[in-house]
Design a protein around this motif. Structure first.
Motif, short mmCIF file in Angstrom:
data_model
loop_
_atom_site.label_atom_id
_atom_site.label_comp_id
_atom_site.label_asym_id
_atom_site.label_seq_id
_atom_site.Cartn_x
_atom_site.Cartn_y
_atom_site.Cartn_z
N ILE A 151 -1.13 1.69 -4.73
CA ILE A 151 -0.59 1.88 -4.51
C ILE A 151 -0.92 1.25 -2.31
O ILE A 151 -0.23 1.42 -1.90
CB ILE A 151 -0.82 3.26 -3.52
CG1 ILE A 151 0.11 4.12 -5.16
CG2 ILE A 151 0.30 4.02 -2.59
CD1 ILE A 151 1.50 3.53 -5.58
N ALA A 152 -2.05 1.30 -2.12
CA ALA A 152 -2.66 0.53 -0.79
C ALA A 152 -1.55 -0.61 -0.85
O ALA A 152 -1.65 -1.16 0.60
CB ALA A 152 -3.63 1.12 -0.89
N SER A 153 -2.00 -1.25 -1.83
CA SER A 153 -1.16 -2.61 -2.02
C SER A 153 -0.25 -2.46 -1.22
O SER A 153 0.61 -3.40 -0.46
CB SER A 153 -2.22 -3.78 -2.99
OG SER A 153 -3.18 -3.64 -2.53
N ILE A 154 1.23 -1.68 -2.23
CA ILE A 154 2.45 -1.81 -1.80
C ILE A 154 2.36 -1.25 -0.02
O ILE A 154 3.71 -1.78 0.19
CB ILE A 154 2.80 -0.63 -2.43
CG1 ILE A 154 2.20 -1.35 -4.25
CG2 ILE A 154 4.35 -0.02 -2.73
CD1 ILE A 154 3.12 0.18 -5.40
N ILE A 155 1.70 -0.88 0.33
CA ILE A 155 1.94 0.09 1.77
C ILE A 155 2.13 -1.38 2.31
O ILE A 155 2.58 -1.63 3.28
CB ILE A 155 0.65 0.82 1.89
CG1 ILE A 155 1.48 2.82 1.18
CG2 ILE A 155 1.10 1.39 3.44
CD1 ILE A 155 0.80 3.43 1.28
N TYR A 156 0.58 -2.07 2.35
CA TYR A 156 0.35 -3.15 2.90
C TYR A 156 1.81 -4.27 2.81
O TYR A 156 1.76 -4.86 4.04
CB TYR A 156 -1.03 -4.00 2.22
CG TYR A 156 -0.90 -5.05 3.15
CD1 TYR A 156 -0.82 -5.48 4.17
CD2 TYR A 156 -0.94 -6.41 1.71
CE1 TYR A 156 -1.98 -7.07 4.64
CE2 TYR A 156 -1.37 -7.89 3.19
CZ TYR A 156 -1.55 -7.68 3.48
OH TYR A 156 -2.18 -9.09 4.54
N VAL A 157 1.78 -4.86 0.91
CA VAL A 157 3.54 -5.22 1.87
C VAL A 157 4.28 -5.44 2.19
O VAL A 157 5.01 -5.62 3.08
CB VAL A 157 3.50 -5.57 -0.24
CG1 VAL A 157 4.79 -7.24 -0.18
CG2 VAL A 157 2.50 -6.24 -0.78
N ALA A 158 4.57 -4.05 2.13
CA ALA A 158 6.14 -3.23 3.10
C ALA A 158 5.74 -3.38 3.82
O ALA A 158 6.40 -3.83 5.38
CB ALA A 158 5.50 -1.88 2.62
N SER A 159 4.43 -3.74 4.74
CA SER A 159 4.09 -3.68 6.12
C SER A 159 3.96 -4.55 6.51
O SER A 159 4.87 -4.92 8.16
CB SER A 159 2.44 -2.69 6.68
OG SER A 159 2.84 -1.45 6.47
N LEU A 160 4.07 -5.94 5.49
CA LEU A 160 3.72 -7.54 6.21
C LEU A 160 5.07 -7.85 6.23
O LEU A 160 5.60 -8.33 7.43
CB LEU A 160 3.68 -8.23 4.15
CG LEU A 160 3.14 -9.06 4.27
CD1 LEU A 160 2.17 -9.34 6.21
CD2 LEU A 160 2.76 -10.32 3.06
#
Length: 290
Positions: free
Chosen positions: A262-271
């Motif tokens: 989930i943290a990785s998904i938030i990171y990609v969305a932020s990217l």
């Protein structure tokens, strides 16, 4: 399924879910600010190295205690992590090797030694627990340890926040005013180690660093002021813990990897969507020339 059933009921009905949520929130409060400071110091990969360095100490404590005792493994991991930090500092100051290179050298040996110790005397289940953690199995003893580490971290950061930030950007200034930058550096490494020990209790040695570095990376894509970055990092870490637990409960997924995913998904969305993300830079409109 109603929103209450999906988002709230698991924590109301099941004690292990409440304990896991409290543990993830405590880890977020302690680890996320440390991750932001690690990134500002360009020491991101050092956090990963330290998370593996605690493994042999935890493994030896596991053998001596005869069980997965949170306190014993926490103390063992703390001793091993501090030993690697001190040895790496000595090596970097007495040889041509930089500190990140000495950390990498020590953590590879530490990881191999820790896995070997657990595999020789423990079962495959014990090895999986040490490597990947079981946040849903956090007991009150582990919860008190994680909460205590978060409290120590926040109190210490409140006391040394200014010199620590100055040491990040201009260590020469501290020397000019008579302060010891090395003392703050080693105190900061101590905070890194104890927060990795806290993460290790719930997420295992391979996942603990995820709650430290991914929220910090997310924060850098949304803010440029340090206080704002810390707030965003803590918030994204807490949100990842909550949503990861919900996903693991309803979809029968491993809880630790679900939180980090989930943290990785938030990171990609932020990217993609963050004000300092990739899309904003690619499609930024140049200012009109006068």
């Amino acid at each position: 399924m109603s929103l209450y059933d999906a988002l709230i009921q698991p924590f109301v009905e099941y004690g292990f879910m409440r304990r896991a949520l409290v543990a993830s929130l405590a880890i977020s409060l302690g680890s996320a600010p440390i991750g932001v400071l690690l990134m500002l110091r360009r020491m991101s990969l050092m956090g990963d190295a330290m998370s593996h360095a605690i493994l042999p100490g935890a493994a030896i404590a596991f053998l001596l205690a005869g069980s997965l005792s949170p306190l014993a493994m926490g103390v063992g991991g703390l001793v091993a992590g501090l030993a690697v930090a001190l040895l790496s500092g000595v090596v970097s100051r007495t040889t041509p090797l930089r500190e990140d290179a000495s950390f990498a050298s020590f953590y590879l040996g530490s990881l191999a030694l820790g896995v070997l110790i657990v595999s020789l005397r423990g079962s495959n289940i014990d090895l999986l627990h040490v490597l990947f953690g079981t946040i849903l199995a956090v007991d009150p003893a582990a919860l008190f340890l994680i909460g205590g580490i978060a409290s120590i971290t926040l109190a210490t950061l409140a006391v040394i926040y200014r010199p620590l930030v100055v040491e990040c950007f201009d260590p020469g200034f501290l020397r000019a005013v008579g302060e010891s930058g090395a003392a703050y550096h080693f105190l900061f490494l101590f905070l890194v180690v104890i927060n990795l020990v806290a993460g290790f209790q719930a997420l295992g040695t391979l996942m603990a660093v995820g709650m430290m570095m991914l929220p910090a990376a997310i924060a850098q894509l949304w803010a440029r002021r340090l206080p704002s970055m810390i707030v965003i990092a803590v918030s994204s870490a807490a949100l990842s813990g909550y949503l990861g637990l919900i996903a693991s409960f309803h979809m029968r997924l491993a809880s630790g990897p679900a939180i980090i995913l989930i943290a990785s998904i938030i990171y990609v969305a932020s990217l993609l969507a963050g004000p300092f993300g990739a899309l904003r830079r690619v499609f930024a409109r140049p200012h009109l020339a006068g």
